[in-house]
Design a protein around this motif. Structure first.
Motif, mmCIF file in Angstrom:
data_model
loop_
_atom_site.group_PDB
_atom_site.id
_atom_site.type_symbol
_atom_site.label_atom_id
_atom_site.label_comp_id
_atom_site.label_asym_id
_atom_site.label_seq_id
_atom_site.Cartn_x
_atom_site.Cartn_y
_atom_site.Cartn_z
ATOM 1 N N GLU A 43 0.827 -1.210 0.000
ATOM 2 C CA GLU A 43 0.000 0.000 0.000
ATOM 3 C C GLU A 43 0.863 1.262 0.000
ATOM 4 O OE1 GLU A 43 -3.156 1.761 3.102
ATOM 5 O OE2 GLU A 43 -3.660 -0.263 2.354
ATOM 6 N N GLU A 44 1.894 1.275 0.844
ATOM 7 C CA GLU A 44 2.785 2.442 0.885
ATOM 8 C C GLU A 44 3.560 2.570 -0.423
ATOM 9 O OE1 GLU A 44 6.251 4.568 3.621
ATOM 10 O OE2 GLU A 44 5.566 2.561 4.156
ATOM 11 N N SER A 45 3.956 1.436 -0.993
ATOM 12 C CA SER A 45 4.649 1.448 -2.276
ATOM 13 C C SER A 45 3.778 2.096 -3.346
ATOM 14 C CB SER A 45 5.022 0.020 -2.695
ATOM 15 O OG SER A 45 5.492 0.004 -4.017
ATOM 16 N N GLU A 46 2.522 1.696 -3.388
ATOM 17 C CA GLU A 46 1.609 2.259 -4.390
ATOM 18 C C GLU A 46 1.390 3.751 -4.165
ATOM 19 O OE1 GLU A 46 -1.829 -0.320 -4.322
ATOM 20 O OE2 GLU A 46 -0.795 -1.841 -5.516
ATOM 21 N N LYS A 47 1.382 4.182 -2.903
ATOM 22 C CA LYS A 47 1.231 5.608 -2.604
ATOM 23 C C LYS A 47 2.443 6.390 -3.125
ATOM 24 C CE LYS A 47 0.606 8.868 1.240
ATOM 25 N NZ LYS A 47 1.630 9.787 0.812
ATOM 26 N N SER A 68 2.383 6.437 -6.898
ATOM 27 C CA SER A 68 1.326 7.279 -7.473
ATOM 28 C C SER A 68 1.726 8.754 -7.505
ATOM 29 C CB SER A 68 0.018 7.107 -6.695
ATOM 30 O OG SER A 68 0.121 7.718 -5.420
ATOM 31 N N GLU A 69 2.706 9.126 -6.706
ATOM 32 C CA GLU A 69 3.168 10.517 -6.671
ATOM 33 C C GLU A 69 4.184 10.825 -7.770
ATOM 34 O OE1 GLU A 69 4.639 10.787 -2.683
ATOM 35 O OE2 GLU A 69 2.632 10.662 -1.795
ATOM 36 N N ILE A 70 4.547 9.825 -8.552
ATOM 37 C CA ILE A 70 5.547 9.996 -9.610
ATOM 38 C C ILE A 70 4.842 10.188 -10.947
ATOM 39 C CG2 ILE A 70 7.463 8.876 -10.832
ATOM 40 C CD1 ILE A 70 7.940 7.282 -8.185
ATOM 41 N N ASP A 71 5.259 11.187 -11.695
ATOM 42 C CA ASP A 71 4.695 11.445 -13.022
ATOM 43 C C ASP A 71 5.401 10.528 -14.025
ATOM 44 O OD1 ASP A 71 3.630 12.388 -15.372
ATOM 45 O OD2 ASP A 71 4.584 14.363 -15.246
ATOM 46 N N ILE A 72 4.817 9.348 -14.277
ATOM 47 C CA ILE A 72 5.497 8.370 -15.129
ATOM 48 C C ILE A 72 5.497 8.765 -16.604
ATOM 49 C CG2 ILE A 72 5.130 6.451 -13.540
ATOM 50 C CD1 ILE A 72 2.930 5.446 -15.390
#
Length: 160
Positions: free
Chosen positions: A48-52, A55-59
């Motif tokens: 869950e923390e990994s996904e958070k 998600s903050e990275i503009d891929i």
């Protein structure tokens, strides 16, 4: 940063995550470090923390190395369509990147997109016809696709 990377290699993910947190507190704009942090969290079981963090990275605006790390993380999360887009973008820029093409081929086979996978394997084998391991992976995908005769022929090519 190097300590965090070393700890990841030692599979000491919690310690690595702590070092990535310290690094990113001081230098929050290090996109590569954020990606590596997300990986360490994922591998350490903090999905869950990994996904958070991820998600903050503009891929959409990642550099090639960063894009491939992001794609690998997406594969681990079984987000195959998103990963495929990133791998393909890398291959548009560098079509002879066989390592990335292999990752794409393998992932497509896991996603049961056998024809797409086989096409990628063929491109690799055209460039690297003597690579036995790639030929075996190609044969395995042929088996999964129900093409047993072709698979047998490919496997014969790998024998001494």
């Amino acid at each position: 940063w190097e300590l965090a990377r070393c700890l990841v290699n030692l599979k000491r993910y919690d310690e690595a995550a702590a070092d990535y947190r310290r690094l990113l507190k001081e230098k929050p704009d290090l996109t590569l470090a954020k990606l590596e942090f997300a990986q360490a969290l994922f591998w350490g079981g903090s999905v869950e923390e990994s996904e958070k963090v991820f998600s903050e990275i503009d891929i959409a605006h990642l550099e090639r190395e960063q894009r491939n790390i992001a794609a690998d993380l997406l594969v681990a999360q079984k987000k195959y369509e998103d990963a495929a887009r990133l791998y393909r973008k890398t291959l548009e820029e560098q079509p002879d990147d066989h390592k990335t093409r292999l990752k794409l081929a393998e992932m497509l086979s896991w996603d049961k997109k056998y024809e797409e996978s086989l096409s990628e394997y063929r491109r690799i084998l055209n460039a690297l016809p003597d690579d036995i391991q790639i030929r075996r992976k190609y044969a395995t995908t042929l088996i999964w696709a129900g093409k047993h005769e072709e698979a047998a022929a490919e496997l014969r090519k790998t024998l001494p």
